[in-house]
Enzyme design. Sequence first.
Site, PDB file in Angstrom:
ATOM      1  N   SER A 111       7.268 -18.849  28.919  1.00  0.00           N
ATOM      2  CA  SER A 111       6.536 -19.905  29.614  1.00  0.00           C
ATOM      3  C   SER A 111       5.386 -20.391  28.736  1.00  0.00           C
ATOM      4  O   SER A 111       5.614 -20.901  27.645  1.00  0.00           O
ATOM      5  CB  SER A 111       6.051 -19.395  30.978  1.00  0.00           C
ATOM      6  OG  SER A 111       5.594 -20.449  31.780  1.00  0.00           O
ATOM      7  N   GLU A 204      14.130 -24.213  28.637  1.00  0.00           N
ATOM      8  CA  GLU A 204      14.031 -23.858  30.054  1.00  0.00           C
ATOM      9  C   GLU A 204      12.778 -24.540  30.599  1.00  0.00           C
ATOM     10  O   GLU A 204      11.916 -24.954  29.838  1.00  0.00           O
ATOM     11  CB  GLU A 204      13.968 -22.340  30.233  1.00  0.00           C
ATOM     12  CG  GLU A 204      12.767 -21.645  29.598  1.00  0.00           C
ATOM     13  CD  GLU A 204      11.505 -21.655  30.470  1.00  0.00           C
ATOM     14  OE1 GLU A 204      11.642 -21.800  31.704  1.00  0.00           O
ATOM     15  OE2 GLU A 204      10.403 -21.538  29.905  1.00  0.00           O
ATOM     16  N   HIS A 274      12.599 -19.223  34.153  1.00  0.00           N
ATOM     17  CA  HIS A 274      11.812 -18.805  35.304  1.00  0.00           C
ATOM     18  C   HIS A 274      12.678 -18.347  36.480  1.00  0.00           C
ATOM     19  O   HIS A 274      12.575 -18.868  37.589  1.00  0.00           O
ATOM     20  CB  HIS A 274      10.894 -19.942  35.737  1.00  0.00           C
ATOM     21  CG  HIS A 274       9.747 -20.187  34.821  1.00  0.00           C
ATOM     22  ND1 HIS A 274       9.888 -20.833  33.601  1.00  0.00           N
ATOM     23  CD2 HIS A 274       8.428 -19.871  34.912  1.00  0.00           C
ATOM     24  CE1 HIS A 274       8.709 -20.916  33.008  1.00  0.00           C
ATOM     25  NE2 HIS A 274       7.806 -20.341  33.783  1.00  0.00           N
TER      26      HIS A 274
END
Length: 300
Positions: A111, A204, A274
Site C-alpha cells: 500500500s 493493485e 488489499h
Amino acid sequence: MTLIAPPFLQAGQRVAIVATARKISTAEVSFARQLLTSWGLEVILGESIGAAHYQFAGEDALRRRDLQRQLDDPGIRAILCAKGGYGTARLVDELDFSRFAESPKWLAGFSDITVLHSHLLRLGYQSIHSVMPGLFGKVGGEEAVQSLRRALFGEPLRYDAPAHPLNRPGTAQGELVGGNLSLLHTLTGTSSQASFAGRILFLEDLDEYLYHIDRMLLHLHRSGQLTGLAGLVVGHFSQMRDNAIPFGQTAYEIIDHYAQRYSFPVGYGFPTGHEADNQALIIGRGATLTVGPTGSHLLQ
C-alpha cells in the site's frame, strides 16, 4: 544495473517493526510479534509504534528518525512496516541510504509502502511487497503471512490465478516491479519513480473511484510508462467506488482498455493487494509470467 538482494533471514536474527504512515498501537502488533518470535526471530519495536500525531504514527521527524535508525543498524536484518495509510512519501527525500548500502536488509510492506519499494528499486535493491504486521492474524490471511515467511527466509515462491476472460495469453520474463496504482501514479516525475521498461508490472488498489482508476492508467499510458512492459500482473482492486452516473466499466475492464494498446501478456486476479490473501512478491527479482487457457502463473 544488477539489483542487490539482501541476505535471507536466519533464526536468531533481529527484525524491526516500524510505522512510516498511519498510527498503530503496540497491541495491534502483538500477534505479529509473537508469530515472528515463533519463527526464531528477535523482534524490535520502533519508537513509531504507539506514537501518534493526528492520523500519523508520530510527527514526520519521529517516523523518519525511527526508520533511519533501522536502516542504519547492521544488526537489524529486516524492516517490517506495520501499517499503510498515508505519510511515507513525506519521509523519503531526507532518508540517507549510505549505511544501508553497507549492510542491505529486507524491507517489507504494501500500500503506502510502495513509495519505499519504488525508491529502493531506483537505488538498486530488492524488497518485499507483502502483508504487514498490523494485519497478521486476519481471517483468510494465513497463506499471505506464510508467503512472507518464505520470502524472508529464501524459500521458492509461486503464485497462481484462475482463468479470467480478460486475460491476454503469453509468456514474459523480467524483474517484477509495481505495487499500489495510486502511489505509482503519485511518484511519477519524482526521484522515487522507477522504470517499468522490460519488466513485469503488478498493480493493485483500494477504495478509489473508477474514473480515478481510468485517469491514473491514462497518465501511465500517456507518460510512456506502459511502453516496453514485458508483462502485466493485476491483483486486487478492492472496494471500488462509482458516481451516481456510472462510469460504465469495472476496474479490470478499465485496465484492459489500456492493455489492449500493447502486446504484452496480462494476467488478472492474482492474490496481491488489499484483501486477506495478499501474498508476498519480491520486487526487483526476476520472474516468469505465463498466461494460458487454464489460468496465470508467476514464478520467482
